[in-house]
Structure formats: C-alpha cells, structure tokens
Design a protein around this motif. Structure first.
Motif, PDB file in Angstrom:
ATOM      1  N   GLN A 104      -5.688   0.616   3.631  1.00 49.97           N
ATOM      2  CA  GLN A 104      -6.014   0.650   2.203  1.00 49.97           C
ATOM      3  C   GLN A 104      -5.285  -0.460   1.448  1.00 49.97           C
ATOM      4  O   GLN A 104      -4.643  -0.247   0.419  1.00 49.97           O
ATOM      5  CB  GLN A 104      -5.705   2.037   1.603  1.00 49.97           C
ATOM      6  CG  GLN A 104      -6.100   2.259   0.153  1.00 49.97           C
ATOM      7  CD  GLN A 104      -7.555   1.884  -0.185  1.00 49.97           C
ATOM      8  OE1 GLN A 104      -8.372   1.753   0.692  1.00 49.97           O
ATOM      9  NE2 GLN A 104      -7.853   1.728  -1.452  1.00 49.97           N
TER      10      GLN A 104
ATOM     11  N   PRO B 277     -11.148  -3.999  -4.564  1.00 51.97           N
ATOM     12  CA  PRO B 277     -10.640  -4.345  -3.234  1.00 51.97           C
ATOM     13  C   PRO B 277     -10.925  -5.800  -2.885  1.00 51.97           C
ATOM     14  O   PRO B 277     -11.687  -6.494  -3.561  1.00 51.97           O
ATOM     15  CB  PRO B 277     -11.405  -3.394  -2.309  1.00 51.97           C
ATOM     16  CG  PRO B 277     -12.663  -3.067  -3.049  1.00 51.97           C
ATOM     17  CD  PRO B 277     -12.303  -3.095  -4.501  1.00 51.97           C
TER      18      PRO B 277
ATOM     19  N   THR C  31       0.856  -1.168   0.000  1.00 53.27           N
ATOM     20  CA  THR C  31       0.000   0.000   0.000  1.00 53.27           C
ATOM     21  C   THR C  31       0.901   1.230   0.000  1.00 53.27           C
ATOM     22  O   THR C  31       2.122   1.115  -0.170  1.00 53.27           O
ATOM     23  CB  THR C  31      -0.950  -0.030   1.219  1.00 53.27           C
ATOM     24  OG1 THR C  31      -1.863   1.059   1.131  1.00 53.27           O
ATOM     25  CG2 THR C  31      -0.189   0.055   2.533  1.00 53.27           C
TER      26      THR C  31
ATOM     27  N   GLY D 235      -9.090  -2.337   2.152  1.00 57.40           N
ATOM     28  CA  GLY D 235      -9.190  -1.173   1.296  1.00 57.40           C
ATOM     29  C   GLY D 235     -10.547  -1.017   0.636  1.00 57.40           C
ATOM     30  O   GLY D 235     -11.379  -1.934   0.639  1.00 57.40           O
TER      31      GLY D 235
ATOM     32  N   ARG E  48     -12.599   1.019  -2.932  1.00 59.02           N
ATOM     33  CA  ARG E  48     -12.332   1.405  -4.321  1.00 59.02           C
ATOM     34  C   ARG E  48     -12.643   2.884  -4.489  1.00 59.02           C
ATOM     35  O   ARG E  48     -13.796   3.277  -4.687  1.00 59.02           O
ATOM     36  CB  ARG E  48     -13.192   0.563  -5.263  1.00 59.02           C
ATOM     37  CG  ARG E  48     -12.733   0.599  -6.701  1.00 59.02           C
ATOM     38  CD  ARG E  48     -13.524  -0.383  -7.536  1.00 59.02           C
ATOM     39  NE  ARG E  48     -12.864  -0.735  -8.775  1.00 59.02           N
ATOM     40  CZ  ARG E  48     -13.263  -1.705  -9.576  1.00 59.02           C
ATOM     41  NH1 ARG E  48     -14.328  -2.425  -9.255  1.00 59.02           N
ATOM     42  NH2 ARG E  48     -12.611  -1.970 -10.686  1.00 59.02           N
TER      43      ARG E  48
ATOM     44  N   TRP F 123     -12.982   0.705   5.709  1.00 60.49           N
ATOM     45  CA  TRP F 123     -13.915  -0.118   4.938  1.00 60.49           C
ATOM     46  C   TRP F 123     -15.350   0.113   5.367  1.00 60.49           C
ATOM     47  O   TRP F 123     -16.278   0.006   4.553  1.00 60.49           O
ATOM     48  CB  TRP F 123     -13.534  -1.590   5.082  1.00 60.49           C
ATOM     49  CG  TRP F 123     -14.304  -2.496   4.171  1.00 60.49           C
ATOM     50  CD1 TRP F 123     -14.021  -2.794   2.873  1.00 60.49           C
ATOM     51  CD2 TRP F 123     -15.511  -3.190   4.484  1.00 60.49           C
ATOM     52  NE1 TRP F 123     -14.978  -3.641   2.357  1.00 60.49           N
ATOM     53  CE2 TRP F 123     -15.910  -3.898   3.328  1.00 60.49           C
ATOM     54  CE3 TRP F 123     -16.303  -3.278   5.629  1.00 60.49           C
ATOM     55  CZ2 TRP F 123     -17.046  -4.683   3.286  1.00 60.49           C
ATOM     56  CZ3 TRP F 123     -17.441  -4.063   5.593  1.00 60.49           C
ATOM     57  CH2 TRP F 123     -17.808  -4.758   4.440  1.00 60.49           C
TER      58      TRP F 123
ATOM     59  N   VAL G 134      -5.478  -3.706  -0.829  1.00 59.99           N
ATOM     60  CA  VAL G 134      -6.433  -4.208  -1.824  1.00 59.99           C
ATOM     61  C   VAL G 134      -6.045  -5.574  -2.368  1.00 59.99           C
ATOM     62  O   VAL G 134      -6.598  -6.034  -3.372  1.00 59.99           O
ATOM     63  CB  VAL G 134      -6.597  -3.195  -2.985  1.00 59.99           C
ATOM     64  CG1 VAL G 134      -7.228  -1.901  -2.476  1.00 59.99           C
ATOM     65  CG2 VAL G 134      -5.268  -2.905  -3.668  1.00 59.99           C
TER      66      VAL G 134
END
Length: 424
Positions: A203, A251, A158, A241, A243, A279, A205
């Motif tokens: 964050q 994600p 990240t 994470g 989007r 989230w 993903v």
C-alpha cells in the motif's frame, strides 16, 4: 474504487444485481469483478511492454482459485509464500515455471515440495535458508534457481505493520550478509544464486520510496557483476497502493511505476520480475453484508452488520479505511454512525463517525475495496463460519467458494481427550 453502478434503484457489479445476488447466496459474501481484474492486468502488461518482465501475482492478496485462474489465463505467474499457496497456484493452472517462492520461514517440507514441482525461482531471505536449499537440492539432485532478498533499509512511508524494507524488519539481508550468501552459494553445485529481490512494503502511494529502493538494488547488482557474481534476474517486489478513499492521496500511476523500473535498470539485460497483489484485486472486490440492527449509543448510533472482523480484518488490524455504501434507493437524510460487526471485540469496528444515508435492519450494505486481504485473512473467530465468495462477469455470477457450514467448521475436532469420554 470498486465499480458499483446504480440505475433506477438497482445496484449492480459487472451487470449483476447485488440485491438478487444477496438473496440467492446470503450475507456476508465477497463479490469479485472479473472485468476489473482483467482491466488491471491489461494496464500493467501495457505499462511494462518492451521490458523482459514477468508478472507474478502475489497470491496472498486473494488466493481464491477462480481469481488465480484469471491470472493464469492472462499469462501471469505467481508469487507464493507457503506450501499451501503453491498447491493453489498449481491447481488453478499457473505453471510451476512461472512461480517464485518468497517468505522468511520456508520449511524443509515446503522447499522439497517446491523443488519437486519444478518452480522457477526461490527468493532467499537468509543465509540459513540458503544452506537449507543447498542441502535439499543436493539430496534431490536438482538444480534450482534462486534470488537473494536485499533489505535496502528504505522507509516505504506506509503503515508500520506492512512496511518490510527497513533494517529492523524481519525481511531480507543487508549488504554484508548478501556478500556472504553469494560466496556460500558458489560452493553449492545445485543452487544457482543469480538473482536479486526486494520488497519494501505494501500500500505504497508515493514513487520516491520505490525509486530509492530500486537505486539500491541497481547499484548492488553492478557491484556483484564486477565481483564475478552475474545477476540474471531482478525481482522488484510489489507494493503498489490503491485509493481506498476519495479523500486519500492518489496512488502512484502504474505507468510511472513502470518507468521508474525502466530507468533504474536501463543497462540491465536480464529478466525483471514484478509481484503485484493488492493493485490487481483490491478494487475488484466488495463485501456484501446486511444490517442486523441499529443500536443507540452514547455518542452515535451503532450500525451493526452481519459481517465482522473475522470476515474483514483490515480495519481492526490496521485501522484501515474502507468505503461503505448502503444499497438502497430510497431518498433519506444522512446520519453519523459507528459501523460495527457482531464479534465480541471492541476492535470489531469498520468505521467511526461515518456519515451515511439512514439505514435500518435488513438493509444491504457494500464494503468497498475488499478484493485484497479480505477473504484471505478471514477466520472463524467466535465460531463464525467463513463467508461465501462469488465471481461476477458480464451479468453472470458463480459461487467460487461455498459459505462454510458449522459442520464443516467443526470437522476435524473431537469432543474427547484424556479423561473425557466421547460425546453421545
């Protein structure tokens, strides 16, 4: 993405007309969707069904009391990182027995307040902190529960500024220090160190970094058990994470994340703790702002908004991407803009070379995905008062933080000092 709808030229969030809301409350204003937050909570609760799991919302993501009250109403606990967040969580109705206290820099005063409040668990980040907790709990004569944050040296892939699980990061301890901490805790009568904690970043993903970190913690738990240090809780942190842009990678599905936790701890019969923040709330929020003017530029025109980096810091701090939606119904051709704020910094930029419908002074604009790390990171830089915050639900709205006035911003300051007479 934030569920704004448009019908016959009327833009709504949770059934609330955003133009009418902006006229009533002013701009810039954060607006949060109760329905989106409740849906995210329910989705996560369903994903961990069957596990002995506690969901402790990461207060730092959005500490508004109304947002915290939504969490409390849904049965969630809180993951806090300061004494102020402790007071917010308690005031919003989150029971102390559902609060975990994380963070590398807990002060003695904060630890005392948390012990006296009766929080469920401390997430210890250093040997020195463990010794301080031992002294405080012994002085107060109160048994406290603690978990040790293990730094698994895993790259969360990240942004570097929100990566927390590498050896060079300030968070947690390595295995050698962890062994010393468990040995020390065995000598402290008032600290029960019977948990492990990890958090590798925000964050995230991709699922692989989670799997790798969970594997490290699961393996170390078995080593501790074999050495006579039973582990009764494992806090797997947060970091899921969202989007922010349609062109961004999708994600991690929350069910896949929950299944990875299940797999890693299939033979663990203790309590699992999850610390979701972003989230749960990011997609629930927008920042409503108006165009002040359009200024010609050497390469592109500048779309100058009345919101600035003091209101939403993420783009300036992380080069973060946020969706920007002009809320006008007129048919218009598009134009490429640099979208900026009024703050006296070149970094006060929300987007560069962004293709948007043509805008003019007074147009209302929504910055999407602003429910996490938006208002919580806001400041009064340039002596700009903090924005208002509004919660919407089923066609109704409530101002859950009044717009700060200049008078309130100046309260506590004084135009006097050594050699300075008070202002008349």
């Amino acid at each position: 993405m934030t569920p704004i709808t448009e019908q016959d030229g009327v833009w709504r969030l949770d059934g609330v007309d955003l133009h009418a809301l902006a006229d009533a409350v002013g701009t810039p204003t954060y607006v949060y969707s109760s329905a989106t937050i409740r849906a995210r909570i329910a989705e996560l609760q369903q994903a961990v069904r069957g596990l002995d799991a506690r969901i402790c919302y990461a207060v730092k993501a959005n500490p508004n009391l109304a947002v915290l009250a939504l969490m409390a109403h849904a049965g969630l606990g809180a993951d806090i990182v300061s004494g102020g967040e402790l007071q917010r969580a308690l005031r919003a109705g989150i029971p102390a027995q559902r609060i975990v206290f994380s963070g590398v820099g807990k002060t003695e005063a904060e630890i005392v307040a948390a012990v006296e409040a009766g929080i469920w668990r401390f997430n210890i980040e250093s040997r020195d902190e463990l010794h301080l907790l031992c002294r405080v709990s012994s002085r107060l004569g109160t048994l406290v529960n603690a978990a040790l944050r293990l730094n698994p040296d895993v790259d969360a892939r990240t942004h570097a500024k929100i990566s927390t699980g590498r050896a060079q990061n300030k968070f947690g301890v390595d295995r050698d220090e962890a062994w010393r901490c468990f040995a020390d805790a065995a000598e402290c009568a008032y600290v029960r160190l019977d948990g492990l904690h990890m958090h590798i970043g925000s964050q995230i993903v991709e699922l692989d970094p989670f799997r790798e970190a969970l594997g490290h913690v699961a393996g170390f738990r078995k080593e501790l058990d074999a050495a006579g240090y039973p582990v009764r809780s494992i806090d797997v942190g947060g970091g899921l994470g969202v989007r922010y842009a349609l062109h961004a990678p999708a994600p991690v599905p929350v069910q896949d994340y929950a299944d990875a936790i299940r797999s890693a701890f299939a033979d663990f019969d203790g309590t699992l703790v999850l610390e979701p923040g972003r989230w749960l709330v990011a997609d629930a929020g927008i920042l409503l702002t108006r165009v002040i003017r359009v200024k010609p530029g050497a390469e592109r025109p500048f779309l100058i908004l009345d919101a600035g980096m003091n209101d939403l810091l993420r783009p300036a701090l992380y080069d973060a991407w946020h969706g920007i939606v002009p809320l006008h119904a007129r048919e218009a051709s598009t134009r490429r803009y640099d979208v900026v704020g009024p703050v006296c910094e070149s970094s006060d930029t929300f987007a560069v070379d962004r293709d948007l419908p043509m805008c003019g002074a007074g147009d209302l604009v929504a910055i999407l995905g602003a429910g996490a790390y938006g208002a919580s990171m806001a400041s009064t830089y340039n002596s700009r008062p903090l924005p208002a915050e509004v919660l919407v639900d089923a066609g109704c709205h409530a101002v859950v933080r009044e717009r700060q006035t200049v008078e309130a911003m100046l309260a506590g300051e004084a135009a006097r000092g050594p050699g300075i007479e008070p202002a008349p």
